[in-house]
Design an enzyme around this catalytic site. Structure first.
Site, PDB file in Angstrom:
ATOM      1  CE  LYS A 241       6.411 -34.589  51.839  1.00 13.10           C
ATOM      2  NZ  LYS A 241       7.549 -34.088  52.522  1.00 13.10           N
TER       3      LYS A 241
ATOM      4  CB  THR B 255       3.348 -25.357  53.905  1.00 17.42           C
ATOM      5  OG1 THR B 255       4.312 -25.001  52.985  1.00 17.42           O
ATOM      6  CG2 THR B 255       2.297 -24.251  54.284  1.00 17.42           C
TER       7      THR B 255
ATOM      8  NE  ARG C 262      12.534 -34.719  55.614  1.00 20.20           N
ATOM      9  CZ  ARG C 262      12.737 -34.693  54.380  1.00 20.20           C
ATOM     10  NH1 ARG C 262      13.660 -35.494  53.727  1.00 20.20           N
ATOM     11  NH2 ARG C 262      11.971 -34.193  53.635  1.00 20.20           N
TER      12      ARG C 262
ATOM     13  CE  LYS D 194      12.496 -30.554  48.805  1.00 16.25           C
ATOM     14  NZ  LYS D 194      12.074 -29.793  49.929  1.00 16.25           N
TER      15      LYS D 194
ATOM     16  CB  ALA E 101      12.640 -38.955  51.046  1.00 21.53           C
TER      17      ALA E 101
ATOM     18  CG  PHE F  85      10.757 -36.440  47.847  1.00 24.34           C
ATOM     19  CD1 PHE F  85      10.685 -35.117  47.252  1.00 24.34           C
ATOM     20  CD2 PHE F  85      12.197 -37.063  48.017  1.00 24.34           C
ATOM     21  CE1 PHE F  85      11.879 -34.245  47.186  1.00 24.34           C
ATOM     22  CE2 PHE F  85      13.205 -36.260  47.836  1.00 24.34           C
ATOM     23  CZ  PHE F  85      13.253 -35.081  47.386  1.00 24.34           C
TER      24      PHE F  85
ATOM     25  CG  PHE G 278      -1.797 -23.517  44.973  1.00 25.77           C
ATOM     26  CD1 PHE G 278      -0.766 -23.003  44.614  1.00 25.77           C
ATOM     27  CD2 PHE G 278      -1.450 -24.609  46.139  1.00 25.77           C
ATOM     28  CE1 PHE G 278       0.604 -23.326  44.874  1.00 25.77           C
ATOM     29  CE2 PHE G 278      -0.319 -25.218  46.267  1.00 25.77           C
ATOM     30  CZ  PHE G 278       0.844 -24.602  45.645  1.00 25.77           C
TER      31      PHE G 278
ATOM     32  CD1 TRP H 216       2.153 -20.685  51.489  1.00 26.85           C
ATOM     33  CD2 TRP H 216       0.837 -19.091  51.116  1.00 26.85           C
ATOM     34  NE1 TRP H 216       2.899 -19.684  50.848  1.00 26.85           N
ATOM     35  CE2 TRP H 216       2.028 -18.540  50.721  1.00 26.85           C
ATOM     36  CE3 TRP H 216      -0.566 -18.497  50.927  1.00 26.85           C
ATOM     37  CZ2 TRP H 216       2.017 -17.625  49.978  1.00 26.85           C
ATOM     38  CZ3 TRP H 216      -0.595 -17.161  49.992  1.00 26.85           C
ATOM     39  CH2 TRP H 216       0.912 -16.639  49.758  1.00 26.85           C
TER      40      TRP H 216
END
Length: 560
Positions: free
Chosen positions: A75, A77, A98, A109, A277, A305, A385, A413
């Site tokens: 998210k 990224t 954030r 994480k 979150a 999230f 991906f 990415w």
């Protein structure tokens, strides 16, 4: 032989950074309005808002996602990549995100600066101590704890019942051993013994207050309204009662100023505030988002999230506090994560499995329905991906087309902003052509129970809500104290639409259990704790910190 893909930190350390004064100047910030923290990061003066008060606000784009899995969604990224892509399309975009907490950074994480060629930099600084904002919040929080204990020790004229103190100490690390502690041991000179505990700093109400405050005076007023516990007569005791709202504001006078950095492609980014979150409201600061909207034509922001947590809280809590109206929403999904939601195990995700994808699509479908319920235009971003097969990609694209869902295959990415151009074009088209009837799912004047039921049923898909006896008593008490009109901040696992983290996909016929309520009166919401969610996380068996180091030249390795 194929060249190995560099790590995020290797990519970041090779970046061509522009001096922070240049980044600021490109968006109209005057030199005297920037306080540099080294060459590549700085704080922005709150006075900019006064100068730009008459400026039209830019379009606000919220980036959210499906429920996260260990397979990864990307998210942050996509947020960074979309900002870079819009600049490539000739739009003046500013990113608002954030600040990362050290807890997940050193735990499991990871950081929160994006990845690959869509990162905000300097990523080492941002993921570690940055400009000290989170440390300032830690200090203010723990200073308040010291003031509380000192007040009791010095005579307790407010009649604080030490058994009913709700304020906890904090540390910005995952440290399960501190969840429950005893303070004041050692005799009369060491204070009054009582039970206490630690939360992670980003779960502190002060973090929420900082992120929802509109200016310094509002910050002081919100801090003063925070409830720290109850008297022997069961009356709420506030920071204003203790007389320390001014002192706490003083400790936060620099932390309230937004931080300016840049992306790998030199797109400006405001990184400020970092509430989780799953246990807080999961959005960057109102001040940073407002300022970004004055400095750019498009603001790309994210909420933590999945849409069941960060987006719901962004729309119900942050938009109410700041009077925001989003222009569009991006829902990030990966084929890998959808296959996990469809039952495929993590170790087999490289294997093509269209059937698992077909089952997992229900998780995405529920989040789409939630954003539709808010009346907002949206685009699904498929974060591609290398292991995604053509059959899987084609099935997902066909599903979106058959269901009239705007969709863009995204490769930010690997390719940076260029890989997000299609997404940028879809977002621009959605803003221009799709209807926007933004509305809240509940009225703040509904009862606490009604608001919780609305979120659980309309956003999570629950059939019912169960309240513990203590939660029911708290509802009665909070309504009596005049707090019933506050929005709800649900504390829930991020991994599932339910309050059970192992129920992936789109669970059916489940109930949400509310075990406890907390009144965050300063922040301006009621926290409803569900299931077994913790406000102080623990470290995994093999923390990410085991791979981190710094060489003799001061260069960090192994961060991500």
């Amino acid at each position: 032989m194929k060249k190995p893909v560099p790590s995020d930190i290797e990519i970041a350390q090779e970046a061509n950074l522009h001096k922070i004064y240049d980044i600021a100047g490109n968006i109209g910030v005057m030199q005297e309005e920037l306080e540099p923290y080294g060459h590549y990061k700085g704080k922005l003066s709150l006075q900019i808002m006064d100068r730009l008060a008459a400026n039209k606000e830019g379009n606000l784009v919220l980036v959210t996602a499906i429920n996260p899995t260990p397979a990864g969604e990307g998210k942050s990224t996509v947020t960074v990549g979309l900002g870079q892509a819009l600049n490539k399309l000739g739009k003046r975009a500013v990113i608002a995100m954030r600040e990362p907490s050290l807890g997940p950074t050193m735990g499991i994480k990871g950081g929160a600066t994006g990845g690959g060629y869509s990162q905000v930099i300097p990523m080492e600084d941002i993921n570690l101590h940055f400009t000290g904002d989170i440390h300032a919040i830690t200090t203010a929080n723990n200073a308040l704890s010291a003031f509380i204990d000192n007040h009791i020790h010095q005579g307790n004229t407010l009649n604080i019942d030490q058994r009913r103190i709700t304020w906890k100490r904090v540390v910005d690390l995952n440290d399960r051993a501190l969840r429950q502690v005893i303070v004041g041991l050692g005799g009369p000179l060491q204070g009054v013994p009582r039970e206490d505990g630690f939360d992670i700093t980003v779960a502190s109400e002060i973090m929420a207050v900082l992120c929802l405050a509109t200016d310094l005076e509002d910050l002081k007023q919100r801090l003063g309204r925070m409830v720290i516990g109850y008297s022997f007569e069961k009356k709420p005791i506030t920071v204003s009662d203790l007389g320390v709202a001014g002192a706490l504001t003083m400790l936060l006078k620099d932390a309230i100023k937004p931080n300016l950095v840049q992306t790998l492609e030199n797109t400006p980014a405001l990184i400020h505030g970092g509430p989780f979150a799953n246990i807080a409201h999961g959005c960057n600061s109102v001040i940073a988002t407002k300022l970004a909207s004055k400095l750019g034509d498009f603001v790309i922001t994210e909420a933590g999230f999945g849409a069941d947590l960060g987006a719901e809280k962004f729309l119900h809590i942050k938009c109410r506090a700041a009077n925001f109206k989003p222009s569009a929403v991006v829902i990030v999904a990966t084929i890998r994560a959808l296959k996990m939601h469809g039952g495929q195990v993590k170790t087999e995700l490289k294997t093509e499995n269209v059937e698992a994808l077909q089952l997992g699509i229900q998780n995405l479908k529920k989040h789409i329905e939630t954003i539709q319920a808010f009346g907002l235009p949206f685009v699904v971003a498929i974060n591609r991906f290398i292991t995604d097969t053509e059959a899987e990609i084609n099935w997902l694209l066909n599903w979106c087309n058959e269901n009239n869902v705007r969709v863009a295959l995204t490769e930010v990415w690997e390719k940076g902003g260029e890989g997000g151009v299609e997404l940028g074009e879809q977002v621009l088209s959605a803003i221009e052509n799709d209807s926007n009837h933004f509305n809240y799912l509940y009225d703040v004047n509904d009862s606490i129970e009604s608001k919780i039921n609305t979120i659980a049923k309309k956003v999570y898909g629950a059939t019912s809500v169960e309240f513990s006896p203590s939660a029911r008593k708290q509802m009665v008490q909070f309504e009596k104290e005049g707090w019933g009109h506050l929005p709800i901040c649900m504390a829930k696992t991020q991994y599932s639409l339910s309050d059970d983290p192992v129920k992936l996909g789109r669970p059916e016929n489940f109930s949400i259990t509310i075990r406890e309520l907390k009144a965050s009166v300063g922040a301006g919401f009621i926290v409803a704790l569900t299931g077994t969610v913790m406000t102080m996380p623990g470290l995994p068996k093999e923390p990410a910190a085991l791979k981190m180091d710094v060489n003799q030249d001061g260069k960090i390795v192994g961060l991500f």
